[in-house]
Enzyme design. Structure first.
Site, PDB file in Angstrom:
ATOM      1  N   ASP A 146       0.714  -1.214   0.082  1.00 32.80           N
ATOM      2  CA  ASP A 146       0.062   0.009  -0.012  1.00 32.80           C
ATOM      3  C   ASP A 146       0.819   1.320   0.014  1.00 32.80           C
ATOM      4  O   ASP A 146       1.850   1.171   0.579  1.00 32.80           O
ATOM      5  CB  ASP A 146      -1.031  -0.048   1.253  1.00 32.80           C
ATOM      6  CG  ASP A 146      -2.241   0.905   1.205  1.00 32.80           C
ATOM      7  OD1 ASP A 146      -2.480   1.180   0.045  1.00 32.80           O
ATOM      8  OD2 ASP A 146      -2.609   1.331   2.210  1.00 32.80           O
ATOM      9  N   GLU A 254      -3.541  -0.317  -8.192  1.00 29.94           N
ATOM     10  CA  GLU A 254      -4.439   0.588  -7.808  1.00 29.94           C
ATOM     11  C   GLU A 254      -3.615   1.986  -7.857  1.00 29.94           C
ATOM     12  O   GLU A 254      -2.526   2.033  -7.243  1.00 29.94           O
ATOM     13  CB  GLU A 254      -4.960   0.282  -6.253  1.00 29.94           C
ATOM     14  CG  GLU A 254      -6.216   1.438  -5.832  1.00 29.94           C
ATOM     15  CD  GLU A 254      -6.545   1.079  -4.412  1.00 29.94           C
ATOM     16  OE1 GLU A 254      -6.315   1.914  -3.390  1.00 29.94           O
ATOM     17  OE2 GLU A 254      -7.182  -0.029  -4.296  1.00 29.94           O
TER      18      GLU A 254
END
Length: 480
Positions: A146, A254
């Site tokens: 992330d 993402e």
């Protein structure tokens, strides 16, 4: 004790706390050759017990294929980060009870948190693997590296085996002043393989059809979008190309610009998506900076009706220019918006939580080990001014009591009250890395020891708390 059977082997995690270890039972010694440990024979079966080591994590993922992370794709999904490396069994309980149809991402941590805690990407992935095995998880999993900001971040997480890569170009998003006069000279045109006049011509075709509505980008609005996000697009594309060049297994991407100063307008979303697509990117999730307050560990701050309208518009862009999911970052404890977000996207949604599992651990400490919790609270409170800089929080230390002024029976209220909850949320780095004179991370060690002795309490608390996040997404979930 849960067991998983794959082929001729039965695998489990046995023991508690530091004594946790891998057990593999097979019909012959040859079937244990990929695992590291001490082998024995009982009841005509070969049994190996070994450490929860990186080598054994690799062997588990090789022989239990569904524990080998894979890209999640466009299904409804949720990432449940784990700062302590102990939360996955509780996460599994939550998904089993409340998350049917929602793809789990058990291994999820930002590179910022990894570095702050001194954890490696390999440790994050391996802890989730062993936790899922311990709980007997029998479905596919994802693994999200992330908020990656550099190609070095990507390389570290590729080496560990992560499959979802959240690229964060937030440091390249510019703040545009009200006096901006439309100067495009400070945009990285070479990196964008473009120039100002070409860009303006490309968007001058009239209204852009977004299905539910259409949008016209005027020249000044487009220029502002390009100046604000042009550098971010260039940096994202460079990271993406690096990832695709070096990934030796299937991965997905993402893009996250949620940790920036001002909300992403629908026009700016269109600009970013159009330019990333023009430059050859493919992605499965996008996290804009939404309207309102997505602060850490607390409820959504703002007009939920306005947010629902905004989500529907952002989702229209994601549908027309993708398809890709919308992603809710800093999604912990935003109970008022999960249902409306699922409705606005038809379940084409990814939810990210992280620090809330740590806060559940602190609730256990507040109840079961008041002295330990007071130490954690005091360290967090002292560290708040420095720790808050990299997070969206608005807590004030002046609105929080000293720990000595709170009775043992009321300590849990410090985990639930707005200001002290945020202080505890962002204080994890100071708490978990604090060393004594012998160099031991004593608060980290004591918290781990407590959670080992209270593992059932921790798992049940995680099941209930994470379940409140997952249940509203369940009915709208999109299956692969």
């Amino acid at each position: 004790m849960a067991e998983l059977t794959s082929g001729e082997r039965t695998l489990s995690v046995v023991g508690n706390g530091p004594a946790r270890r891998l057990r593999v039972v097979a019909m012959s010694p040859e079937e244990l050759s990929d695992f590291d440990g001490v082998a024995s024979t009982a009841d005509k079966r070969s049994i190996l017990e070994g450490p929860l080591s990186p080598a054994n994590a690799v062997a588990v993922r090789a022989h239990v294929p569904w524990l080998r992370p894979r890209p999640v794709g466009l299904v409804t999904s949720a990432g449940v980060g784990d700062r302590l490396g102990l939360a996955t069994p509780g996460h599994v309980k939550a998904f089993r009870t409340f998350g049917s149809g929602i793809a789990p991402v058990f291994a999820q941590q930002s590179i910022r948190e990894m570095d702050r805690l001194g954890r490696t990407p390999q440790e994050v992935l391996d802890d989730a693997t062993f936790g899922a095995l311990e709980a007997g998880w029998d479905r596919q999993v994802g693994a999200d590296a992330d908020h990656l900001k550099t190609t070095d971040d990507i390389d570290r997480c590729l080496a560990a085996g992560f499959t979802s890569f959240t690229l964060d170009p937030g440091e390249h998003v510019r703040v545009i002043s009200e006096s901006y006069a439309g100067d495009l000279s400070d945009i990285p045109w070479n990196a964008l393989e473009d120039d100002g006049s070409s860009m303006l011509r490309r968007y001058s075709v009239g209204k852009i059809d977004l299905g539910q509505f259409s949008l016209r980008l005027g020249d000044e609005e487009l220029k502002r979008a390009a100046l604000k996000y042009g550098g971010a697009v260039a940096h994202t594309v460079a990271m993406y190309r690096h990832l695709m060049a070096f990934a030796e297994y299937p991965v997905e991407v993402e893009v996250a610009i949620d940790e920036t100063e001002s909300p992403t307008t629908i026009a700016e979303h269109v600009y970013m998506a159009t330019e990333m697509k023009r430059l050859g990117m493919h992605w499965v999730g996008f996290a804009p900076r939404y309207i309102g307050g997505f602060e850490k560990g607390v409820e959504y701050i703002g007009d939920t009706g306005a947010l629902a309208d905004s989500l529907r518009q952002h989702f229209a862009v994601a549908t027309a220019l993708g398809p890709y999911k919308l992603s809710l970052h800093s999604g912990s404890d935003k109970f008022s918006i999960y249902g409306l977000a699922a409705d606005a996207t038809g379940g084409m949604l990814h939810l990210k939580t992280s620090g809330t599992s740590y806060l559940v651990a602190l609730e256990v400490a507040a109840t079961c080990a008041p002295a330990l919790f007071r130490e954690i609270y005091d360290v967090s409170r002292d560290a708040y001014q420095g720790a808050r800089d990299s997070y969206q929080v608005s807590a004030s230390r002046d609105r929080t009591p000293l720990s000595r002024d709170v009775a043992d029976a009321d300590l849990a209220t410090l985990v639930s009250s707005f200001d002290s909850r945020q202080i505890l949320h962002v204080g994890y780095g100071a708490v978990l890395t604090l060393r004594d004179q012998q160099g031991k991370r004593w608060l980290n060690d004591e918290l781990h020891s407590l959670l080992a002795s209270e593992s059932e309490r921790y798992e049940l608390a995680l099941e209930a708390h994470l379940g409140r996040h997952l249940a509203p997404l369940k009915d709208a979930s999109r299956h692969a």
